[in-house]
Design a protein around this motif. Structure first.
Motif, PDB file in Angstrom:
ATOM      1  N   LYS A  58      66.586 -79.361  14.083  1.00 51.64           N
ATOM      2  CA  LYS A  58      67.949 -79.674  14.480  1.00 51.64           C
ATOM      3  C   LYS A  58      68.209 -79.366  15.951  1.00 51.64           C
ATOM      4  CE  LYS A  58      69.242 -81.033  10.398  1.00 51.64           C
ATOM      5  NZ  LYS A  58      69.549 -82.473  10.162  1.00 51.64           N
ATOM      6  N   LYS A  59      67.622 -78.283  16.430  1.00 53.95           N
ATOM      7  CA  LYS A  59      67.848 -77.861  17.810  1.00 53.95           C
ATOM      8  C   LYS A  59      66.551 -77.338  18.395  1.00 53.95           C
ATOM      9  CE  LYS A  59      72.641 -76.459  16.878  1.00 53.95           C
ATOM     10  NZ  LYS A  59      73.605 -75.322  16.889  1.00 53.95           N
ATOM     11  N   ILE A  60      66.490 -77.348  19.712  1.00 55.02           N
ATOM     12  CA  ILE A  60      65.356 -76.770  20.419  1.00 55.02           C
ATOM     13  C   ILE A  60      65.878 -75.996  21.617  1.00 55.02           C
ATOM     14  CG2 ILE A  60      65.002 -78.915  21.709  1.00 55.02           C
ATOM     15  CD1 ILE A  60      62.041 -78.219  21.855  1.00 55.02           C
ATOM     16  N   GLU A  61      65.365 -74.797  21.792  1.00 55.17           N
ATOM     17  CA  GLU A  61      65.754 -73.970  22.937  1.00 55.17           C
ATOM     18  C   GLU A  61      64.608 -73.954  23.936  1.00 55.17           C
ATOM     19  OE1 GLU A  61      66.933 -69.339  24.097  1.00 55.17           O
ATOM     20  OE2 GLU A  61      67.029 -70.025  22.014  1.00 55.17           O
ATOM     21  N   LEU A  62      64.927 -74.256  25.188  1.00 51.31           N
ATOM     22  CA  LEU A  62      63.954 -74.243  26.270  1.00 51.31           C
ATOM     23  C   LEU A  62      64.387 -73.212  27.303  1.00 51.31           C
ATOM     24  CD1 LEU A  62      61.487 -75.537  27.788  1.00 51.31           C
ATOM     25  CD2 LEU A  62      63.139 -77.112  28.830  1.00 51.31           C
ATOM     26  N   GLY A  63      63.451 -72.405  27.760  1.00 45.01           N
ATOM     27  CA  GLY A  63      63.771 -71.388  28.761  1.00 45.01           C
ATOM     28  C   GLY A  63      62.531 -70.962  29.509  1.00 45.01           C
ATOM     29  N   HIS A  64      62.717 -70.004  30.413  1.00 43.82           N
ATOM     30  CA  HIS A  64      61.579 -69.449  31.150  1.00 43.82           C
ATOM     31  C   HIS A  64      61.849 -67.981  31.412  1.00 43.82           C
ATOM     32  CE1 HIS A  64      63.653 -69.375  35.110  1.00 43.82           C
ATOM     33  NE2 HIS A  64      64.234 -70.493  34.690  1.00 43.82           N
ATOM     34  N   ASP A  65      60.808 -67.265  31.832  1.00 38.21           N
ATOM     35  CA  ASP A  65      60.907 -65.824  31.981  1.00 38.21           C
ATOM     36  C   ASP A  65      61.301 -65.400  33.391  1.00 38.21           C
ATOM     37  OD1 ASP A  65      58.651 -66.340  33.438  1.00 38.21           O
ATOM     38  OD2 ASP A  65      57.316 -65.031  32.294  1.00 38.21           O
ATOM     39  N   GLY A  66      61.582 -66.333  34.261  1.00 32.91           N
ATOM     40  CA  GLY A  66      61.968 -65.976  35.633  1.00 32.91           C
ATOM     41  C   GLY A  66      63.339 -65.319  35.647  1.00 32.91           C
ATOM     42  N   ALA A  67      63.447 -64.224  36.409  1.00 30.12           N
ATOM     43  CA  ALA A  67      64.721 -63.502  36.465  1.00 30.12           C
ATOM     44  C   ALA A  67      65.247 -63.366  37.880  1.00 30.12           C
ATOM     45  CB  ALA A  67      64.553 -62.105  35.846  1.00 30.12           C
ATOM     46  N   SER A  68      64.478 -63.769  38.875  1.00 31.18           N
ATOM     47  CA  SER A  68      64.927 -63.645  40.260  1.00 31.18           C
ATOM     48  C   SER A  68      65.642 -64.918  40.693  1.00 31.18           C
ATOM     49  CB  SER A  68      63.733 -63.391  41.183  1.00 31.18           C
ATOM     50  OG  SER A  68      62.908 -64.538  41.232  1.00 31.18           O
ATOM     51  N   GLY A  98      72.853 -57.032  53.660  1.00 25.21           N
ATOM     52  CA  GLY A  98      72.613 -55.962  54.617  1.00 25.21           C
ATOM     53  C   GLY A  98      71.998 -54.701  54.033  1.00 25.21           C
ATOM     54  N   SER A  99      71.648 -54.693  52.752  1.00 23.60           N
ATOM     55  CA  SER A  99      71.091 -53.498  52.133  1.00 23.60           C
ATOM     56  C   SER A  99      69.581 -53.430  52.367  1.00 23.60           C
ATOM     57  CB  SER A  99      71.379 -53.515  50.627  1.00 23.60           C
ATOM     58  OG  SER A  99      70.772 -52.419  49.997  1.00 23.60           O
ATOM     59  N   ILE A 100      69.084 -52.214  52.591  1.00 21.33           N
ATOM     60  CA  ILE A 100      67.646 -52.014  52.746  1.00 21.33           C
ATOM     61  C   ILE A 100      67.071 -51.246  51.559  1.00 21.33           C
ATOM     62  CG2 ILE A 100      67.688 -52.166  55.259  1.00 21.33           C
ATOM     63  CD1 ILE A 100      67.615 -49.108  55.345  1.00 21.33           C
ATOM     64  N   ILE A 101      67.884 -51.049  50.531  1.00 28.56           N
ATOM     65  CA  ILE A 101      67.436 -50.409  49.292  1.00 28.56           C
ATOM     66  C   ILE A 101      67.919 -51.259  48.118  1.00 28.56           C
ATOM     67  CG2 ILE A 101      67.581 -48.368  47.819  1.00 28.56           C
ATOM     68  CD1 ILE A 101      68.006 -46.687  50.277  1.00 28.56           C
ATOM     69  N   ARG A 102      67.020 -51.556  47.195  1.00 25.25           N
ATOM     70  CA  ARG A 102      67.375 -52.370  46.034  1.00 25.25           C
ATOM     71  C   ARG A 102      66.982 -51.639  44.759  1.00 25.25           C
ATOM     72  NH1 ARG A 102      70.758 -56.291  47.753  1.00 25.25           N
ATOM     73  NH2 ARG A 102      69.925 -57.334  49.604  1.00 25.25           N
ATOM     74  N   ASP A 103      67.867 -51.698  43.772  1.00 25.88           N
ATOM     75  CA  ASP A 103      67.543 -51.235  42.431  1.00 25.88           C
ATOM     76  C   ASP A 103      67.143 -52.450  41.612  1.00 25.88           C
ATOM     77  OD1 ASP A 103      68.019 -48.630  43.026  1.00 25.88           O
ATOM     78  OD2 ASP A 103      69.975 -48.511  42.038  1.00 25.88           O
ATOM     79  N   LEU A 104      65.924 -52.413  41.082  1.00 26.55           N
ATOM     80  CA  LEU A 104      65.373 -53.537  40.339  1.00 26.55           C
ATOM     81  C   LEU A 104      65.212 -53.157  38.869  1.00 26.55           C
ATOM     82  CD1 LEU A 104      62.530 -54.518  42.851  1.00 26.55           C
ATOM     83  CD2 LEU A 104      64.943 -55.202  42.886  1.00 26.55           C
ATOM     84  N   PHE A 105      65.484 -54.123  38.007  1.00 24.19           N
ATOM     85  CA  PHE A 105      65.391 -53.893  36.566  1.00 24.19           C
ATOM     86  C   PHE A 105      64.375 -54.863  35.979  1.00 24.19           C
ATOM     87  CE2 PHE A 105      69.512 -52.575  38.043  1.00 24.19           C
ATOM     88  CZ  PHE A 105      69.673 -51.328  37.458  1.00 24.19           C
ATOM     89  N   HIS A 106      63.665 -54.394  34.967  1.00 24.94           N
ATOM     90  CA  HIS A 106      62.532 -55.172  34.479  1.00 24.94           C
ATOM     91  C   HIS A 106      62.999 -56.394  33.702  1.00 24.94           C
ATOM     92  CE1 HIS A 106      63.201 -53.257  30.541  1.00 24.94           C
ATOM     93  NE2 HIS A 106      62.403 -54.165  30.040  1.00 24.94           N
ATOM     94  N   ALA A 107      62.182 -57.464  33.814  1.00 14.66           N
ATOM     95  CA  ALA A 107      62.400 -58.691  33.049  1.00 14.66           C
ATOM     96  C   ALA A 107      61.664 -58.550  31.735  1.00 14.66           C
ATOM     97  CB  ALA A 107      61.896 -59.901  33.831  1.00 14.66           C
ATOM     98  N   CYS A 119      52.648 -53.385  30.971  1.00 15.15           N
ATOM     99  CA  CYS A 119      52.763 -53.892  32.339  1.00 15.15           C
ATOM    100  C   CYS A 119      54.126 -54.564  32.454  1.00 15.15           C
ATOM    101  CB  CYS A 119      51.637 -54.877  32.652  1.00 15.15           C
ATOM    102  SG  CYS A 119      51.669 -55.524  34.335  1.00 15.15           S
ATOM    103  N   MET A 120      54.972 -54.065  33.373  1.00 15.58           N
ATOM    104  CA  MET A 120      56.354 -54.534  33.490  1.00 15.58           C
ATOM    105  C   MET A 120      56.579 -55.181  34.851  1.00 15.58           C
ATOM    106  SD  MET A 120      58.131 -51.128  31.858  1.00 15.58           S
ATOM    107  CE  MET A 120      59.751 -51.856  31.697  1.00 15.58           C
ATOM    108  N   THR A 121      57.363 -56.237  34.846  1.00 19.40           N
ATOM    109  CA  THR A 121      57.694 -56.941  36.085  1.00 19.40           C
ATOM    110  C   THR A 121      59.165 -56.730  36.411  1.00 19.40           C
ATOM    111  OG1 THR A 121      56.000 -58.616  35.682  1.00 19.40           O
ATOM    112  CG2 THR A 121      57.739 -59.173  37.243  1.00 19.40           C
TER     113      THR A 121
END
Length: 1313
Positions: A732-742, A286-295, A270-272
């Protein structure tokens, strides 16, 4: 035939001009219109731009009109480039006209150059209102033998149509995508335009597909709506892009799209595809067509589904057909099963199928379902996407074909369950048998399993059951061999499951209101499967079932379940008296006479206990895994940490647990994230962390997931997560992130906290940064260096596996809150609450879970307390076992009695002696407490008085001074005596805490002294008091701590002797000298040189050496310097010589305090003293004699600073507890007469008198939420020992408010390191 439409097709081909003759055949179409169209040719060798006549007007002028009439074949000649051998065609129409729906039987294409004909069967609707709503189809060619059987040389038709056997193979070659589109919430986000989509894979694309038939809404693409569509295509390869657009028609064509989700169950993926953009001429670019790429981070993988061809044969019996909706469940080995699946999705289909003497064939498809476990938990019901093929079966003229998809249950099908919902005019159904056909694993054939039935499924026939379980009788296998021949094998199933009758006897309790009139359902689980939910309709022994104090017997027919271990009971809460109390359930296997007992003793009621209508009960003797109760990420993390995962091969773990296990040692972490207060700070994305340790050792991605499907971070919120991950050592380090791509998935992180209980460390980072594509630096994940964090010491915790046994006594389970306090040689823990989640602490049940406990082992005793709340306020505790997860050490605690105010010892608190290696760690005794009230005016009290006695073996817990020899207690100049039998000995006493609840007419009390006698030792301990416990007298305190007068307080030492024990490891020994310097809290020692000689050889591999060292008194030792020094005139070779020092233990001989240093280090040999290693103390054991020396009265100044934000002040009553190395102050109220305390930006000072606490470790600040404005923002707390002048600052910066942040009204504050 006044309407006109256009149709488009795509096929395969070469560069030479040629002609193709195309014929269309269609059956029972619902249209009578003329069609004009053109074909677009595409295939194995695509030739861009190679089209046939594309202009409908040109085709009309040439007289080529497509007359799409019912049961007709239309032939067309099309000129196009030579495509070579054709591999597929794509055909669609534009859905115009009054009756646009079209049922296409097949397409035949003849290459006129070489006279080769290709046959493309369809047998599907191209219609919005029919089947799956698609207007386009991709078709594969088949051999002519499938469409031109010998019985009809002209092709098609006939009763024995081979195309019926192709449905499963054709379906397996195609991929059905479920496309979900989310329209945004912005103003005017919806669209009236015609929307289309194109899916792009590495092998091919779907072409432009109109999205006309939504499965969720008739009015599509409205603001904040979710639409689901079906797109079926042949192999695209790996999906990598989606093109979404519209034709800009309609009144409001502008459209804002949040995201597109594409789910392919046959691929298990299942891809978003995030969007977050306008598709509008007047918005954005002004575009009515979008190319979307999966996250990539939002891609969800699961077990791919496989198609099953299911044929249900209705018997040739009077009234055998049914109008009800039939469902099926398929079971494989190890109780793996599919979801219950209804085969018809509407009443029209129910009327078409399951007629008398008919065969109804289905290819089953369910989108969005996860693979089920043996308990049927964790599943998610998905969107069903059926489509009707409408084909008559060869054997029975009324057989129809419907397609679905189910989960793969493995190589062996053990049984199936069929039933119906008993609806419609004629719900009764007589089933002859069921065939299930599926492809072989290598796709070179198929196997068909036959399940005999020949029974009624009807409430008015046979045994009046509407559910049957069937087992396979024979298997018919067709397999293509390497030489191309077809091998057919028929065999009977070896040792199928038996059909068994189970007698289920249900005992309703004999208490008021126990009976029920509701409909009751039961599910029985065994190691070979389950019965599914069965309605308990007819009792075998009673007419009025489930009455108070009665037992009802029911017969359930099912395939053999094996060993039954669990049942699920529920009722529908219908009728006037729906509440039901179940005492127990007995199940009897009539075949082998096995009996299974389930002790219940619970209400199924919305009004009683915890308000549940459904409960799980485990068999009385069952000791296996109960992880099916898992409902939150914390539950799965707890299993990952448990000992049951120690010997499990991680690669074999499947299902939900697969996301929570990993290679290597796993430890728990606590993560807290504070979201900023900016208007766009919130996000609904899924957050994650990576932990990075020394040498860049890195944990795998740890998702911060909520329980029960909650997601996202709201503005100003504080969210806390319990997770587990790889032990990377010092972080020593911590990486914080999220899966949102929009662009819409921006997140402002204000603060990040990470607590590592096994290291006793908590890191607090002030982030104040955006994790967003369109904010800040445009990144959605960020690495934070913990050198920038504030570090606090929270105390090292050790992981223990705790097992609690509840007794086999009627009513032995409890709903009360349970609290535990542990005592050990090295101290005690605070009171900890045991989590009661799910079905813990039930009658004759043992519950195992993970606890984090301070390193105080070996344990000496445990105190258990319940609060007596809930609908079942009593508990029969049998015993408790603690297992150290690191060392495997076991400690047992035995009780075997009630915690109840009415039963047993009539107490809610118990103390249990620790038993290690069958030896009790403490002795039992009794105490007599004599309390003398002073002889001054108003000295007596009417309040309730309590004490806690402290000794070398811990404390007594709260003791209420209730029963005295005097009728009127605590009167002026009186002595009251209280007896406390059967207590664990505290050894030598050192401290006494006395307080009262300030109730009664005259609560003030002046206490003279308290004597505590240990009757087994015949020793009396005196505590001199001589002070008020009053809010209106003295300093206003009602809580006092008193030191024992028996213990002598010595003057501070000037000199002492230290015993040093050095353990040399196996990594290297030395013949050279070693020197040490001890760093204390008060002084530093001189150098202690250990000279090695041939006569007295020290520091050999694996040996322990002991030395004594005279020095000035250093106070508590904090660190140690160790050097490895060459002897004088000693030659040092070029290769490095090292000494492996494993541990060093230092004992201060006067008081007996012990300091442990876990070194485990290689120290190189040097000639100069400037090369050395520094080790910090790992663990300290303070002796009782040392503790006594510090128990002197001290005043502490407490300064509380309130924050400056609006509403930061509070009107609530505030309390503080200060914790130190020598104990705590107890809960003290911070109050002053005639002062308005804790106002915004204010600083308030208080003085608390108590015994010396030693080094301060923690402050607990809390309020009671009373007053008009109870919310409180605390900036910091500063505590100063007025006798030494040492101040300790405890930073807070958090709200204590039920409505803000994390909603807590208390905080544990730690001093920063």
């Amino acid at each position: 035939m006044a309407a006109h439409r256009s149709t488009m097709a795509a096929v395969s081909g070469s560069v030479t001009s040629s002609s193709h003759q195309v014929s269309w055949q269609y059956l029972f179409s619902n249209t009578d219109t003329l069609w004009r169209g053109y074909e677009r040719i595409a295939g194995r060798a695509p030739a861009p731009g190679a089209h046939g006549p594309a202009d409908p007007q040109e085709q009309t002028e040439n007289g080529v009109e497509w007359q799409m009439l019912r049961h007709l074949t239309d032939t067309f000649t099309i000129y196009a480039i030579d495509l070579g051998a054709l591999t597929k065609i794509r055909i669609r129409h534009d859905n115009t006209g009054n009756r646009a729906g079209w049922f296409l039987d097949r397409v035949d294409i003849t290459d006129m150059n070489n006279e080769i004909t290709y046959y493309f069967p369809c047998q599907r609707w191209l219609a919005v209102e029919e089947d799956d709503g698609q207007l386009s189809r991709e078709l594969l060619p088949v051999d002519e033998s499938y469409v031109l059987p010998q019985s009809e040389e002209g092709g098609g038709g006939g009763d024995n149509n081979p195309l019926d056997n192709l449905a499963l193979e054709q379906k397996d070659k195609s991929t059905t995508f479920s496309v979900t589109i989310k329209t945004g919430v912005k103003k005017n986000a919806g669209t009236d335009a015609n929307v289309f989509i194109t899916l792009f894979g590495t092998q091919d694309d779907t072409g432009m597909t109109l999205l006309k038939s939504s499965k969720t809404n008739s009015d599509k693409f409205e603001r904040d709506s979710i639409e689901i569509f079906t797109v079926e295509t042949l192999d695209l390869g790996d999906l990598w892009k989606v093109r979404l657009g519209h034709d800009n028609t309609g009144k409001a064509p502008g459209w804002f799209v949040d995201w597109v989700e594409v789910d392919a169950p046959s691929l298990g993926k299942c891809m978003t595809f995030p969007c977050g953009r306008w598709l509008a001429k007047n918005e954005d670019d002004g575009s009515i067509i979008r190319d979307l790429f999966h996250a990539e981070l939002q891609t969800r993988l699961y077990t791919p589904f496989v198609p099953y061809e299911i044929t249900l044969y209705t018997s040739d019996v009077f009234a055998a057909g049914t109008d009800a909706n039939i469902f099926i469940i398929i079971y494989g080995c190890d109780a793996v099963c599919t979801q219950q699946k209804y085969l018809c999705t509407n009443k029209r289909e129910q009327k078409q199928f399951f007629e008398r003497k008919s065969a109804s064939r289905f290819i089953v498809e369910v989108l969005g379902l996860s693979r089920l476990s043996r308990d049927g938990v964790g599943q998610t019901e998905g969107e069903e996407k059926p489509y009707l093929q409408g084909r008559t079966h060869a054997l029975h003229p009324d057989a129809l074909l419907l397609e679905r998809k189910l989960e793969d249950v493995g190589e062996i099908i053990e049984k199936i369950r069929i039933g119906h919902n008993n609806t419609g005019m004629n719900p009764g159904w007589h089933c002859s048998h069921v065939d299930i056909r599926r492809l072989l694993p290598d796709k070179d054939g198929a196997e068909t399993l036959t399940f005999p039935c020949d029974r009624w499924l009807a409430t008015s026939e046979d045994d009046k059951k509407t559910i049957r379980e069937l087992v396979p009788y024979d298997i018919f296998t067709e397999k293509y061999m390497k030489d191309g021949s077809l091998r057919q094998v028929y065999k009977e199933v070896e040792e199928p499951l038996d059909i068994v009758l189970y007698s289920v006897q249900i005992f309703t309790g004999n208490i008021p209101g126990a009976g029920t009139d509701a409909k009751v359902y039961i599910t029985i689980y065994g190691d070979l499967g389950d019965t599914g939910e069965r309605y308990l309709g007819k009792s075998e022994n009673r007419t009025n079932k489930f009455e108070r104090g009665t037992a009802d017997t029911f017969i359930i027919e099912a395939a053999d379940l094996g060993v039954i271990y669990k049942i699920k009971l529920r009722h529908d809460n219908s009728k006037w008296c729906a509440d039901w109390y179940v005492e127990k359930v007995e199940i009897w296997n009539d075949t082998n006479e096995d009996e299974f007992l389930f002790l219940c003793g619970r209400w199924l009621s919305l009004k009683k206990e915890d308000g549940r209508l459904e409960r799980l009960f485990y068999e009385k003797e069952y000791t296996g895994d109960r992880s099916s109760n898992c409902s939150s990420p914390a539950d799965f993390w707890e299993i990952a940490l448990s000992s049951k995962m120690a010997d499990v091969d991680i690669s074999t773990v499947t299902g939900p647990m697969a996301d929570y296990v990993q290679e290597g040692p796993i430890i728990p972490y606590y993560v807290s994230v504070t979201t900023g207060k900016h208007k766009d700070a919130a996000t609904d994305s899924r957050a994650f962390i990576f932990l990075i340790g020394e040498d860049d050792e890195r944990s795998k991605r740890i998702w911060l997931d909520y329980p029960r499907g909650k997601r996202g971070f709201s503005r100003g919120s504080v969210e806390e997560f319990y997770v587990a991950g790889l032990d990377v050592g010092i972080i020593k380090k911590i990486e914080l992130g999220h899966d949102g791509a929009s662009p819409e998935s921006c997140w402002l992180v204000e603060e990040l906290c990470l607590a590592v209980p096994t290291q006793g460390t908590k890191y607090m980072l002030n982030c104040n940064c955006w994790l967003a594509k369109d904010r800040g630096d445009g990144i959605t994940s960020r690495v934070f260096d913990l050198l920038d964090a504030m570090v606090v010491n929270i105390g090292v915790k050790v992981l223990y596996e705790m097992t609690v046994w509840t007794g086999d006594v009627v009513g032995g389970g409890t709903d009360s809150n349970i609290f535990m306090t542990l005592y050990g040689i090295n101290g005690s823990t605070e009171e900890m609450q045991l989590d009661k989640k799910k079905a813990r602490f039930e009658r004759e049940q043992n519950d195992t879970f993970i606890m984090e406990i301070l390193d105080i082992a070996p344990f000496t005793k445990m105190r258990i307390r319940i609060d007596g709340l809930g609908s079942r306020p009593e508990w029969f505790l049998e015993r408790i076992l603690l297992k150290n997860m690191n060392t495997g050490d076991l400690t047992m605690f035995y009780y075997g009695d009630w915690l109840s105010q009415r039963k047993g010892k009539k107490t809610l608190v118990c103390e249990m002696c620790a038993v290690i290696d069958e030896e009790e760690m403490m002795e039992w005794t009794s105490y007599t407490v004599a309390v003398k009230t002073s002889n001054i005016l108003g000295a007596g009290t009417d309040a309730n008085v309590f004490i806690i006695i402290f000794g070398e073996n811990g404390d007594s817990g709260t003791l209420a001074l209730k029963q005295s020899a005097n009728w009127n207690k605590f009167e002026r100049n009186n002595t009251d005596t209280f007896n406390f039998p059967d207590m664990l000995s505290l050894g030598h006493l050192c401290k006494l805490r006395v307080w009262h609840d300030n109730k009664g007419i005259f609560p003030s009390w002046h206490l003279s002294y308290v004597d505590v006698k240990d009757n087994s030792r015949d020793e009396t301990f005196h505590f001199q008091c001589d002070c008020w416990l009053s809010k209106s007298e003295g300093d206003g305190q009602t809580v006092r701590d008193f030191a024992c007068a028996n213990n002598k307080i010595h003057d501070e030492l000037e000199e002492t002797t230290y015993e040093i024990v050095i353990e040399t490891g196996n990594g290297g020994e030395t013949r050279e000298n070693v020197w040490l310097i001890l760093e204390g809290r008060k002084n530093r020692s001189k150098e202690f040189l250990v000279e090695n000689s041939s006569r007295q050889r020290a520091f050999r591999k694996g040996t322990t050496d002991t030395f004594e060292f005279d020095s000035i008194y250093l106070g508590d030792i904090a660190s140690l310097c160790v050097g490895h020094l060459a002897r004088e005139d000693r030659f040092i070779p070029k290769r490095e010589l090292v000494w492996h020092v494993k541990t060093i233990t230092i004992t201060e001989m006067e008081y007996g305090n012990v300091y442990f240093f876990n070194c485990d280090c290689l120290i190189p040999l040097k000639r100069k003293r400037k090369y050395f290693k520094v080790f910090e103390v790992t663990k300290t054991t303070e002796s009782f004699a040392s503790k006594v020396q510090s128990l002197v009265p001290v005043k502490y100044e407490v300064i509380v600073t309130t924050g400056y934000e609006p509403g930061a002040g509070t009107d609530a009553n505030v309390f503080v507890t200060i914790f130190g190395a020598n104990g705590d102050t107890g809960k003290r109220e911070l109050k002053q007469k005639m002062r308005n305390l804790f106002e915004r930006g204010s600083t308030d000072r208080f003085f608390l008198e108590t015994l010396e606490l030693g080094e301060l470790r923690k402050v607990r600040l809390e309020h009671d939420s009373s007053g008009y404005c109870s919310g409180w923002l605390v900036e910091k707390v500063e505590v100063t020992n007025t006798s030494t002048g040492v101040a300790t600052i405890f930073n807070c910066g958090r709200w204590l408010d039920k409505k803000r942040g994390d909603g807590l009204t208390w905080r544990d504050l730690f001093p920063s390191v």
